[in-house]
Design a protein around this motif. Sequence first.
Motif, PDB file in Angstrom:
ATOM      1  N   UNK A  10       1.029   5.406  -4.538  1.00 29.55           N
ATOM      2  CA  UNK A  10       0.019   4.615  -3.833  1.00 29.55           C
ATOM      3  C   UNK A  10      -0.790   3.731  -4.771  1.00 29.55           C
ATOM      4  N   UNK A  11      -0.903   4.158  -6.048  1.00 31.76           N
ATOM      5  CA  UNK A  11      -1.716   3.422  -7.005  1.00 31.76           C
ATOM      6  C   UNK A  11      -1.086   2.076  -7.359  1.00 31.76           C
ATOM      7  N   UNK A  14       2.531  -2.310  -3.789  1.00 32.21           N
ATOM      8  CA  UNK A  14       2.119  -3.700  -3.561  1.00 32.21           C
ATOM      9  C   UNK A  14       0.966  -3.831  -2.570  1.00 32.21           C
ATOM     10  N   UNK A  15       0.946  -2.985  -1.550  1.00 30.29           N
ATOM     11  CA  UNK A  15      -0.140  -3.050  -0.562  1.00 30.29           C
ATOM     12  C   UNK A  15      -1.480  -2.742  -1.211  1.00 30.29           C
ATOM     13  N   UNK A  16      -1.494  -1.733  -2.082  1.00 35.55           N
ATOM     14  CA  UNK A  16      -2.734  -1.362  -2.775  1.00 35.55           C
ATOM     15  C   UNK A  16      -3.154  -2.451  -3.745  1.00 35.55           C
ATOM     16  N   UNK A  17      -2.193  -2.939  -4.512  1.00 30.92           N
ATOM     17  CA  UNK A  17      -2.490  -3.977  -5.490  1.00 30.92           C
ATOM     18  C   UNK A  17      -3.064  -5.226  -4.827  1.00 30.92           C
ATOM     19  N   UNK A  34     -11.005   3.237  -6.746  1.00 32.33           N
ATOM     20  CA  UNK A  34     -10.593   4.246  -5.768  1.00 32.33           C
ATOM     21  C   UNK A  34     -11.598   5.391  -5.829  1.00 32.33           C
ATOM     22  N   UNK A  35     -11.794   6.050  -4.689  1.00 31.97           N
ATOM     23  CA  UNK A  35     -12.853   7.047  -4.647  1.00 31.97           C
ATOM     24  C   UNK A  35     -12.471   8.240  -3.789  1.00 31.97           C
ATOM     25  N   UNK A  36     -13.015   9.391  -4.155  1.00 30.19           N
ATOM     26  CA  UNK A  36     -12.923  10.570  -3.296  1.00 30.19           C
ATOM     27  C   UNK A  36     -11.579  11.263  -3.283  1.00 30.19           C
ATOM     28  N   UNK A  37     -11.086  11.516  -2.062  1.00 23.31           N
ATOM     29  CA  UNK A  37      -9.922  12.371  -1.884  1.00 23.31           C
ATOM     30  C   UNK A  37      -8.668  11.920  -2.585  1.00 23.31           C
ATOM     31  N   UNK A  38      -8.416  10.619  -2.631  1.00 23.28           N
ATOM     32  CA  UNK A  38      -7.185  10.165  -3.285  1.00 23.28           C
ATOM     33  C   UNK A  38      -7.222  10.452  -4.780  1.00 23.28           C
ATOM     34  N   UNK A  51      -6.228   6.248   1.223  1.00 25.03           N
ATOM     35  CA  UNK A  51      -6.701   5.628  -0.010  1.00 25.03           C
ATOM     36  C   UNK A  51      -7.993   4.883   0.301  1.00 25.03           C
ATOM     37  N   UNK A  52      -9.112   5.442  -0.189  1.00 25.79           N
ATOM     38  CA  UNK A  52     -10.420   4.832   0.025  1.00 25.79           C
ATOM     39  C   UNK A  52     -10.867   4.134  -1.246  1.00 25.79           C
ATOM     40  N   UNK A  53     -11.642   3.073  -1.067  1.00 25.60           N
ATOM     41  CA  UNK A  53     -12.081   2.243  -2.188  1.00 25.60           C
ATOM     42  C   UNK A  53     -13.593   2.052  -2.105  1.00 25.60           C
ATOM     43  N   UNK A  54     -14.267   2.130  -3.251  1.00 32.05           N
ATOM     44  CA  UNK A  54     -15.687   1.813  -3.359  1.00 32.05           C
ATOM     45  C   UNK A  54     -15.813   0.498  -4.116  1.00 32.05           C
TER      46      UNK A  54
END
Length: 406
Positions: A10-11, A14-17, A34-38, A51-54
Amino acid sequence: MTVRISDQPWLTAPATRAVIAALEAAGGSGCARFVGGCVRNALIGEPVADVDIATTLKPEETDRAIRAAGLKAVPTGIAHGTVTAVSERRPFEITTLRRDVSTDGRNATVAFTDDWAEDAARRDFRLNALYADADGQVFDPTGEGVADALAGRIIFVGDPETRVREDYLRILRFFRFHAWYGRGEPDAAALAACRNLAPGMVRLSAERVSSELMKLLSAPDPRAAVKAMAEAGVLGQILPEARLSPLFDTAVEQGADPVVRLMTLLPPDEGVVREAAARLRFPNATRDRLAFAAVALPAVALSMTDRAARAVLYRHGARAFADAVRRRWAEAPDQETGARRLLALAEAWIRPPLPVGGRDLAKLGIEPGPETGRILKAFEEGWVADDFPSDGHAGRLRTLISSPRG
């Protein structure tokens, strides 16, 4: 010591990037992490679902950045700083760094900040207050989150009572996270806070309580967490009908699903389980499973013959029958052979349709009306008792027509 998460599909996907690139185009390198559970799950080798992001970007800036990159932006919680980006049909929840201005035990009024430590200070547990940049380098503002995650410690950020008073749902989250990620004895300070403040859970919505409870019961082995909940008075606060007994332990050992585990905490009484399900607003499917299994239970014995089992299956359905078998098996774990035989029978069961109807009676001179219903009901009872014979139906009907009403 620098800590990194690596080998995470996931890191580098392409979708994450694409999402990170969109945010950094607006806010510069390092504006999003990236934050929290991931991050937590990547550290401990557990699967990552969301995948949550701050970000230091304000919500409106996040929205513009996502749209400018040609991605879909959904304002899922603008007032609290959250925008959901959809990249290659995958959602990414992006939230601006926040600090609490005021809290009421469930909801918070927040102000936005660009201070990562302030954002971490308002989170629930130290192992959830973890961040990672686009290259996988982990940031641990509390200084203990990485160690907690690796050791299986569920410890509140800062003072436990303060964290709980901010949001009483954190009491249930504490036990849920202990069930999923904890090892050893629960943190004593956290337990004390949960015990002391358990009455405050009355302000929580029933749906949130039942959701947390079922997530907890879905853990591979929730026994220690549920025991701690009971001892702290938390289980009794949310589910006063519950009684912790060896049935629950056995059901977990046997691999029962969360609803069956819940069944073993409740008495096998339809009225009681319906009342509990209504109060906690369980989904209809969960409510019905609890109630139907309670109704079917008196008819189920692990020593029953296949023929008797088919009759119960017909009357109560395969789901209720299997759930009742699971409870009986928890009551008598030494009868595994009988339980597995009945479970296999339920899995293969196809309910046969009633082979006669009103038209068959009309051909024999019975006009539609109450007499039709009486005869068909009597036929069905005999047909089920005789193990669903495939022939001889006309003769049975003639016998019932000629027999006196009883």
